[in-house]
Design a protein around this motif. Structure first.
Motif, PDB file in Angstrom:
ATOM      1  N   MET A 135     -16.175  61.705  57.627  1.00 50.77           N
ATOM      2  CA  MET A 135     -17.378  61.153  56.995  1.00 50.77           C
ATOM      3  C   MET A 135     -18.260  60.438  58.024  1.00 50.77           C
ATOM      4  SD  MET A 135     -19.126  60.822  54.256  1.00 50.77           S
ATOM      5  CE  MET A 135     -20.415  59.802  53.534  1.00 50.77           C
ATOM      6  N   SER A 136     -17.616  59.634  58.924  1.00 49.94           N
ATOM      7  CA  SER A 136     -18.386  58.886  59.911  1.00 49.94           C
ATOM      8  C   SER A 136     -19.124  59.819  60.865  1.00 49.94           C
ATOM      9  CB  SER A 136     -17.465  57.951  60.708  1.00 49.94           C
ATOM     10  OG  SER A 136     -16.485  58.686  61.414  1.00 49.94           O
ATOM     11  N   GLN A 137     -18.497  60.958  61.215  1.00 47.46           N
ATOM     12  CA  GLN A 137     -19.138  61.902  62.129  1.00 47.46           C
ATOM     13  C   GLN A 137     -20.262  62.664  61.449  1.00 47.46           C
ATOM     14  OE1 GLN A 137     -18.581  62.072  65.584  1.00 47.46           O
ATOM     15  NE2 GLN A 137     -17.690  60.160  64.862  1.00 47.46           N
ATOM     16  N   ARG A 138     -20.136  62.965  60.180  1.00 46.58           N
ATOM     17  CA  ARG A 138     -21.231  63.607  59.452  1.00 46.58           C
ATOM     18  C   ARG A 138     -22.438  62.687  59.412  1.00 46.58           C
ATOM     19  NH1 ARG A 138     -18.444  66.417  54.096  1.00 46.58           N
ATOM     20  NH2 ARG A 138     -17.189  67.981  55.228  1.00 46.58           N
ATOM     21  N   LEU A 139     -22.165  61.426  59.158  1.00 47.46           N
ATOM     22  CA  LEU A 139     -23.249  60.442  59.134  1.00 47.46           C
ATOM     23  C   LEU A 139     -23.893  60.333  60.506  1.00 47.46           C
ATOM     24  CD1 LEU A 139     -24.850  58.159  57.783  1.00 47.46           C
ATOM     25  CD2 LEU A 139     -22.982  56.598  58.385  1.00 47.46           C
ATOM     26  N   ARG A 140     -23.079  60.343  61.549  1.00 46.34           N
ATOM     27  CA  ARG A 140     -23.625  60.223  62.908  1.00 46.34           C
ATOM     28  C   ARG A 140     -24.460  61.448  63.273  1.00 46.34           C
ATOM     29  NH1 ARG A 140     -22.438  60.311  68.681  1.00 46.34           N
ATOM     30  NH2 ARG A 140     -20.654  61.704  68.494  1.00 46.34           N
ATOM     31  N   ARG A 141     -23.970  62.638  62.962  1.00 43.78           N
ATOM     32  CA  ARG A 141     -24.729  63.863  63.273  1.00 43.78           C
ATOM     33  C   ARG A 141     -26.057  63.881  62.534  1.00 43.78           C
ATOM     34  NH1 ARG A 141     -21.589  64.143  67.463  1.00 43.78           N
ATOM     35  NH2 ARG A 141     -19.501  64.925  67.063  1.00 43.78           N
ATOM     36  N   PHE A 142     -26.026  63.472  61.276  1.00 42.17           N
ATOM     37  CA  PHE A 142     -27.268  63.429  60.494  1.00 42.17           C
ATOM     38  C   PHE A 142     -28.229  62.415  61.082  1.00 42.17           C
ATOM     39  CE2 PHE A 142     -29.815  61.345  57.205  1.00 42.17           C
ATOM     40  CZ  PHE A 142     -30.522  62.434  56.702  1.00 42.17           C
ATOM     41  N   SER A 143     -27.710  61.227  61.429  1.00 45.25           N
ATOM     42  CA  SER A 143     -28.542  60.179  62.008  1.00 45.25           C
ATOM     43  C   SER A 143     -29.154  60.631  63.334  1.00 45.25           C
ATOM     44  CB  SER A 143     -27.710  58.906  62.217  1.00 45.25           C
ATOM     45  OG  SER A 143     -28.467  57.898  62.836  1.00 45.25           O
ATOM     46  N   GLN A 144     -28.357  61.283  64.168  1.00 44.36           N
ATOM     47  CA  GLN A 144     -28.858  61.767  65.456  1.00 44.36           C
ATOM     48  C   GLN A 144     -29.999  62.757  65.268  1.00 44.36           C
ATOM     49  OE1 GLN A 144     -25.064  63.189  67.104  1.00 44.36           O
ATOM     50  NE2 GLN A 144     -25.270  61.684  68.737  1.00 44.36           N
ATOM     51  N   LEU A 145     -29.792  63.739  64.403  1.00 44.44           N
ATOM     52  CA  LEU A 145     -30.822  64.752  64.155  1.00 44.44           C
ATOM     53  C   LEU A 145     -32.078  64.119  63.576  1.00 44.44           C
ATOM     54  CD1 LEU A 145     -31.644  67.722  64.100  1.00 44.44           C
ATOM     55  CD2 LEU A 145     -30.590  67.911  61.834  1.00 44.44           C
ATOM     56  N   PHE A 146     -31.891  63.182  62.652  1.00 46.02           N
ATOM     57  CA  PHE A 146     -33.020  62.513  62.019  1.00 46.02           C
ATOM     58  C   PHE A 146     -33.898  61.814  63.049  1.00 46.02           C
ATOM     59  CE2 PHE A 146     -34.823  58.544  60.345  1.00 46.02           C
ATOM     60  CZ  PHE A 146     -35.634  59.039  59.333  1.00 46.02           C
ATOM     61  N   PHE A 147     -33.286  61.078  63.966  1.00 42.69           N
ATOM     62  CA  PHE A 147     -34.083  60.314  64.929  1.00 42.69           C
ATOM     63  C   PHE A 147     -34.689  61.200  66.020  1.00 42.69           C
ATOM     64  CE2 PHE A 147     -31.804  56.700  63.063  1.00 42.69           C
ATOM     65  CZ  PHE A 147     -32.860  55.832  62.883  1.00 42.69           C
ATOM     66  N   VAL A 148     -34.024  62.299  66.368  1.00 37.97           N
ATOM     67  CA  VAL A 148     -34.630  63.233  67.311  1.00 37.97           C
ATOM     68  C   VAL A 148     -35.893  63.830  66.704  1.00 37.97           C
ATOM     69  CG1 VAL A 148     -34.386  65.493  68.419  1.00 37.97           C
ATOM     70  CG2 VAL A 148     -32.545  63.832  68.592  1.00 37.97           C
ATOM     71  N   VAL A 149     -35.803  64.263  65.443  1.00 39.21           N
ATOM     72  CA  VAL A 149     -36.961  64.847  64.760  1.00 39.21           C
ATOM     73  C   VAL A 149     -38.048  63.804  64.561  1.00 39.21           C
ATOM     74  CG1 VAL A 149     -37.762  65.900  62.603  1.00 39.21           C
ATOM     75  CG2 VAL A 149     -35.586  66.615  63.604  1.00 39.21           C
ATOM     76  N   LEU A 150     -37.660  62.606  64.141  1.00 38.37           N
ATOM     77  CA  LEU A 150     -38.634  61.544  63.876  1.00 38.37           C
ATOM     78  C   LEU A 150     -39.410  61.171  65.134  1.00 38.37           C
ATOM     79  CD1 LEU A 150     -39.847  59.407  61.970  1.00 38.37           C
ATOM     80  CD2 LEU A 150     -37.979  57.875  62.642  1.00 38.37           C
ATOM     81  N   VAL A 151     -38.705  60.906  66.225  1.00 39.90           N
ATOM     82  CA  VAL A 151     -39.376  60.520  67.467  1.00 39.90           C
ATOM     83  C   VAL A 151     -40.237  61.675  67.993  1.00 39.90           C
ATOM     84  CG1 VAL A 151     -39.022  59.832  69.872  1.00 39.90           C
ATOM     85  CG2 VAL A 151     -37.617  58.820  68.073  1.00 39.90           C
ATOM     86  N   SER A 152     -39.759  62.901  67.847  1.00 43.28           N
ATOM     87  CA  SER A 152     -40.530  64.065  68.288  1.00 43.28           C
ATOM     88  C   SER A 152     -41.846  64.170  67.526  1.00 43.28           C
ATOM     89  CB  SER A 152     -39.717  65.358  68.090  1.00 43.28           C
ATOM     90  OG  SER A 152     -38.551  65.353  68.856  1.00 43.28           O
ATOM     91  N   LEU A 153     -41.776  63.984  66.213  1.00 45.48           N
ATOM     92  CA  LEU A 153     -42.975  64.081  65.385  1.00 45.48           C
ATOM     93  C   LEU A 153     -43.954  62.944  65.666  1.00 45.48           C
ATOM     94  CD1 LEU A 153     -41.474  65.179  61.939  1.00 45.48           C
ATOM     95  CD2 LEU A 153     -42.829  66.564  63.517  1.00 45.48           C
ATOM     96  N   ILE A 154     -43.431  61.734  65.847  1.00 51.40           N
ATOM     97  CA  ILE A 154     -44.297  60.588  66.144  1.00 51.40           C
ATOM     98  C   ILE A 154     -44.997  60.777  67.480  1.00 51.40           C
ATOM     99  CG2 ILE A 154     -44.315  58.126  66.718  1.00 51.40           C
ATOM    100  CD1 ILE A 154     -42.122  57.731  64.642  1.00 51.40           C
TER     101      ILE A 154
END
Length: 273
Positions: A1-20
Motif C-alpha cells: 500500500m505504501s509503495q502504491r501511494l508513493r508511485r502515485f505521489s511521484q507521478l502526480f508531482f512530475v506531471v504537476l510540475v511539468s504542467l506548471i
C-alpha cells in the motif's frame, strides 16, 4: 500500500510540475493551459526559501527571484521532515523520481551489480560532497543575492529544456545525472543535492523513524539489498542515517518477509541510544 501511494505521489508531482513549468512558458508567449498555475519554478522550489532565509539573516534582504510561496513550501517540507523524515525526497521531488525511472534501465542491464559499482570507501566519501555543495551554494547566493546555482541546476533544466531560460551548463549536468542513474541509484540525491543535504538532517530528529525489531529479525539482509541509498538496515534498531529518504523499500510492507519487523514508527529513547 505504501509503495502504491508513493508511485502515485511521484507521478502526480512530475506531471504537476511539468504542467506548471510549461504553462509558465506558454503564458510568456501569449497562451496558457486552462486551470493550471503559471508560477515559475522559483516559486515552487523549497530550497529557494532556505536560500532566501539565509540571505535575510545575513544581509537583511531577500533574493529578488524568490517568491513568497517558496517560504511556505520550505515550512511545509520542514514540518513533514520533523514528523516523518525527508519524505519530500522519495514522494515529491520530480528529479528524484526521474532518476528512479532511469534506474529501472540499470537494474535490467546490470542486475545485482546495479548500484554497487562505486567502491565503498569512495562512495562514503562522496556522500558528504552534497554538504559542501549546500554550504557553497548558500554562501554564494546570500552574498550575491543571485541564484548562482541556477546555471548548473539539473532540476531547473529538466523542466525548462524547451525554453531559452535553460543554460548549457544545466543541460550538461542533467545529462550526466540521468546517465549516471543507469549505474547508480539516485546519484544526484546521494552526492550533490543541496536540499537533500539539508532536509536529510531531519532523519536525526523526526518523530517517526524506520525501526527494526531485533527480536523478530531473521537477518536475511533483504532490507540492505533493496535500499536505494545503500544503507545497512540489518544492524540498526533505528535508522537515523542522513541519507535515508524514507522510501519504505526496506519495510515489512515491501521486502521484509517478517511482518512488523521493519516499520516506520515512533522510536522511543531506549531504542535510539
Amino acid at each position: 500500500m505504501s509503495q502504491r501511494l508513493r508511485r502515485f505521489s511521484q507521478l502526480f508531482f512530475v506531471v504537476l510540475v511539468s504542467l506548471i513549468s510549461l504553462n509558465h512558458y506558454l503564458v510568456e508567449i501569449g497562451s496558457d493551459i486552462p486551470f493550471i498555475g503559471s508560477a515559475s519554478l522559483h516559486a515552487i522550489c523549497p530550497f529557494g526559501g532556505i536560500e532566501a532565509i539565509f540571505a535575510l539573516l545575513n544581509v537583511g534582504v531577500s533574493i529578488p527571484k524568490i517568491h513568497a510561496s517558496a517560504f511556505v513550501l520550505t515550512g511545509i517540507m520542514l514540518i513533514l521532515g520533523l514528523l516523518f523524515g525527508p519524505v519530500v525526497c522519495s514522494y515529491i521531488c520530480p528529479l528524484g523520481t526521474v532518476q528512479e525511472w532511469m534506474g529501472k534501465i540499470g537494474k535490467k542491464l546490470f542486475k545485482k551489480k546495479y548500484n554497487h559499482m562505486i567502491p565503498v570507501k569512495l562512495d562514503k566519501l562522496l556522500r558528504y560532497l552534497r554538504y559542501a555543495v549546500l554550504v557553497f551554494t548558500v554562501y554564494l547566493t546570500t552574498n550575491s543575492l543571485k541564484l548562482i546555482f541556477l546555471e548548473v541546476d539539473p532540476y531547473y533544466a529538466l523542466f525548462n529544456f524547451w525554453s531559452d531560460e535553460v543554460t548549457v551548463g544545466g543541460l550538461v549536468v542533467l545529462a550526466v545525472v540521468l546517465l549516471s542513474s543507469v549505474f547508480v541509484e539516485r546519484p544526484w540525491c546521494k552526492y550533490a543535492c543541496s536540499f537533500g543535504a539539508f532536509i536529510g538532517l531531519t532523519n536525526f530528529f523526526s518523530v517517526f523513524k524506520i525501526r527494526r525489531n531485533n527480536l523478530t529479525c531473521i537477518s536475511c539482509n533483504k532490507c540492505d539489498n533493496t535500499c536505494p541509498m545503500n544503507i545497512i538496515v540489518s544492524d540498526k534498531r533505528v535508522v537515523k542515517d542522513h541519507q535515508c529518504i524514507r522510501c519504505h523499500e526496506c519495510t515489512s510492507d515491501v521486502v521484509c518477509p517478517i511482518s512488523e519487523t521493519v516499520e516506520l514508527k515512533i522510536a522511543n529513547y531506549k531504542e535510539e541510544v
